[in-house]
Design an enzyme around this catalytic site. Sequence first.
Site, PDB file in Angstrom:
ATOM      1  N   ASP A 143       0.840  -1.203   0.000  1.00 21.01           N
ATOM      2  CA  ASP A 143       0.000   0.000   0.000  1.00 21.01           C
ATOM      3  C   ASP A 143       0.870   1.247   0.000  1.00 21.01           C
ATOM      4  O   ASP A 143       0.494   2.285   0.551  1.00 21.01           O
ATOM      5  CB  ASP A 143      -0.919  -0.019   1.230  1.00 21.01           C
ATOM      6  CG  ASP A 143      -2.040   1.010   1.124  1.00 21.01           C
ATOM      7  OD1 ASP A 143      -2.589   1.396   2.180  1.00 21.01           O
ATOM      8  OD2 ASP A 143      -2.336   1.448  -0.012  1.00 21.01           O
ATOM      9  N   LYS A 181       3.041   3.350  -5.668  1.00 18.08           N
ATOM     10  CA  LYS A 181       2.461   2.347  -6.584  1.00 18.08           C
ATOM     11  C   LYS A 181       3.494   1.836  -7.583  1.00 18.08           C
ATOM     12  O   LYS A 181       3.405   0.705  -8.031  1.00 18.08           O
ATOM     13  CB  LYS A 181       1.244   2.946  -7.296  1.00 18.08           C
ATOM     14  CG  LYS A 181       0.201   3.540  -6.328  1.00 18.08           C
ATOM     15  CD  LYS A 181      -0.086   2.638  -5.121  1.00 18.08           C
ATOM     16  CE  LYS A 181      -0.748   3.419  -4.007  1.00 18.08           C
ATOM     17  NZ  LYS A 181      -0.781   2.642  -2.716  1.00 18.08           N
ATOM     18  N   ASP A 223      -3.192  -3.070  -2.547  1.00 23.11           N
ATOM     19  CA  ASP A 223      -4.232  -2.048  -2.605  1.00 23.11           C
ATOM     20  C   ASP A 223      -4.051  -1.198  -3.874  1.00 23.11           C
ATOM     21  O   ASP A 223      -2.962  -1.140  -4.445  1.00 23.11           O
ATOM     22  CB  ASP A 223      -4.153  -1.123  -1.368  1.00 23.11           C
ATOM     23  CG  ASP A 223      -5.370  -0.201  -1.270  1.00 23.11           C
ATOM     24  OD1 ASP A 223      -5.236   0.880  -0.681  1.00 23.11           O
ATOM     25  OD2 ASP A 223      -6.446  -0.563  -1.804  1.00 23.11           O
ATOM     26  N   ASN A 224      -5.124  -0.567  -4.341  1.00 23.01           N
ATOM     27  CA  ASN A 224      -5.059   0.454  -5.400  1.00 23.01           C
ATOM     28  C   ASN A 224      -4.614  -0.043  -6.765  1.00 23.01           C
ATOM     29  O   ASN A 224      -3.979   0.709  -7.521  1.00 23.01           O
ATOM     30  CB  ASN A 224      -4.123   1.610  -4.982  1.00 23.01           C
ATOM     31  CG  ASN A 224      -4.418   2.129  -3.615  1.00 23.01           C
ATOM     32  OD1 ASN A 224      -3.583   2.048  -2.725  1.00 23.01           O
ATOM     33  ND2 ASN A 224      -5.603   2.648  -3.408  1.00 23.01           N
ATOM     34  N   GLU A 257     -11.383   4.181  -1.434  1.00 22.77           N
ATOM     35  CA  GLU A 257     -11.874   4.481  -0.088  1.00 22.77           C
ATOM     36  C   GLU A 257     -12.762   5.722  -0.048  1.00 22.77           C
ATOM     37  O   GLU A 257     -12.436   6.754  -0.606  1.00 22.77           O
ATOM     38  CB  GLU A 257     -10.700   4.648   0.899  1.00 22.77           C
ATOM     39  CG  GLU A 257      -9.563   5.516   0.456  1.00 22.77           C
ATOM     40  CD  GLU A 257      -8.444   4.748  -0.244  1.00 22.77           C
ATOM     41  OE1 GLU A 257      -8.702   3.680  -0.817  1.00 22.77           O
ATOM     42  OE2 GLU A 257      -7.313   5.235  -0.236  1.00 22.77           O
TER      43      GLU A 257
HETATM   44  O1  LIG Z   1      -0.262   7.006  -2.732  1.00 26.36           O
HETATM   45  C1  LIG Z   1      -0.893   6.244  -2.026  1.00 26.36           C
HETATM   46  N1  LIG Z   1      -0.296   5.537  -1.062  1.00 26.36           N
HETATM   47  C2  LIG Z   1       1.171   5.656  -0.863  1.00 26.36           C
HETATM   48  C3  LIG Z   1       1.530   6.908  -0.035  1.00 26.36           C
HETATM   49  C4  LIG Z   1       3.028   7.162   0.022  1.00 26.36           C
HETATM   50  C5  LIG Z   1       3.770   5.923   0.457  1.00 26.36           C
HETATM   51  C6  LIG Z   1       5.205   6.230   0.823  1.00 26.36           C
HETATM   52  N2  LIG Z   1       5.780   5.055   1.437  1.00 26.36           N
HETATM   53  C7  LIG Z   1       5.279   4.463   2.537  1.00 26.36           C
HETATM   54  C8  LIG Z   1       6.102   3.398   2.855  1.00 26.36           C
HETATM   55  C9  LIG Z   1       7.130   3.352   1.913  1.00 26.36           C
HETATM   56  C10 LIG Z   1       8.271   2.524   1.759  1.00 26.36           C
HETATM   57  N3  LIG Z   1       9.120   2.765   0.730  1.00 26.36           N
HETATM   58  C11 LIG Z   1       8.876   3.773  -0.124  1.00 26.36           C
HETATM   59  C12 LIG Z   1       7.775   4.618  -0.023  1.00 26.36           C
HETATM   60  C13 LIG Z   1       6.905   4.404   1.017  1.00 26.36           C
HETATM   61  C14 LIG Z   1      -2.375   6.139  -2.186  1.00 26.36           C
HETATM   62  C15 LIG Z   1      -3.025   7.122  -2.948  1.00 26.36           C
HETATM   63  C16 LIG Z   1      -4.417   7.079  -3.096  1.00 26.36           C
HETATM   64  C17 LIG Z   1      -5.122   8.113  -3.913  1.00 26.36           C
HETATM   65  C18 LIG Z   1      -4.732   9.452  -3.817  1.00 26.36           C
HETATM   66  C19 LIG Z   1      -5.378  10.424  -4.564  1.00 26.36           C
HETATM   67  C20 LIG Z   1      -6.425  10.058  -5.401  1.00 26.36           C
HETATM   68  F1  LIG Z   1      -7.058  11.003  -6.107  1.00 26.36           F
HETATM   69  C21 LIG Z   1      -6.819   8.726  -5.507  1.00 26.36           C
HETATM   70  C22 LIG Z   1      -6.146   7.752  -4.768  1.00 26.36           C
HETATM   71  C23 LIG Z   1      -5.170   6.054  -2.491  1.00 26.36           C
HETATM   72  C24 LIG Z   1      -4.513   5.077  -1.743  1.00 26.36           C
HETATM   73  O2  LIG Z   1      -5.214   4.068  -1.152  1.00 26.36           O
HETATM   74  C25 LIG Z   1      -3.116   5.105  -1.600  1.00 26.36           C
HETATM   75  O3  LIG Z   1      -2.530   4.099  -0.873  1.00 26.36           O
HETATM   76 MG   LIG Z   2      -3.924   2.513  -0.573  1.00 25.75          MG
END
Ligand SMILES: O=C(NCCCCCn1ccc2cnccc21)c1cc(-c2ccc(F)cc2)cc(O)c1O
Ligand SMILES: [Mg+2]
Length: 214
Positions: A141, A144, A169-170, A199
Amino acid sequence: TRSTRPQRLLAAVQKNATRGDPRSVVRAIDQFCRHKEWAMNVGDEKGCILDSVVSEANPTYVLELGTYCGYSTVRIASLLSPNSKLITVEFNPEYAKIARQVIAWAGLQDKIHLVEGASGDLIPKMQEMFGVKTFDLVFLDHWKDRYLPDTKLMEKCGLLRKGSILLADNVICPGTPDYLEYIRNSPQYESQYFKSHLEYTKVEDGLEKSVFLG
Ligand SMILES: O=C(NCCCCCn1ccc2cnccc21)c1cc(-c2ccc(F)cc2)cc(O)c1O
Ligand SMILES: [Mg+2]
């Protein structure tokens, strides 16, 4: 200065949830995100699919990539058996700070190891840092575009065993096309798509469950 969304989410947990009651923490976050401010938690609809996959797997070692505020961390950990462990990786120190407090409010800190850093750096160190041999379940998660390289990295590091489950997820929104292409065409995985919604919205999204065949 103005508070951040994760800080406001934590405040909603501390105001509306009961200490030591993980389900009330999950409910408080869903209420906040549905009625106050959207946030990128896996949410209640996909969360029910997550719950069923976790319950069926009854995993001893779980890896979560992408803690954010700890919503799915709490959902997963609340379903684990007494001697099992959830290791969750968060890149953003601000998110990690909030997640630690959400996890503590739920009373689940003894089951959860939150480690800060990038998945690409930490995955090769999992065995030495935590004495983990293989993961029974991995919840992807995080960024991506890291789902595919990190899956290949986990294979290379021997962190997956016959029957290990990857739950992503996603896979539709924001989408992980290269990961889906790889995992659905690899003879080393048996995959299943769970159609759902992004979500707290009506936008299509879903979870991809893949079993590593070894
Ligand atoms: O970006 C998403 N998640 C990731 C967030 C940053 C992760 C950073 N990070 C964490 C651990 C880690 C370890 N290594 C490297 C990097 C690491 C996300 C986005 C949306 C979304 C957003 C806007 C929209 F308009 C529609 C959907 C919905 C979701 O459910 C999501 O999960
Ligand atoms: Mg997610």
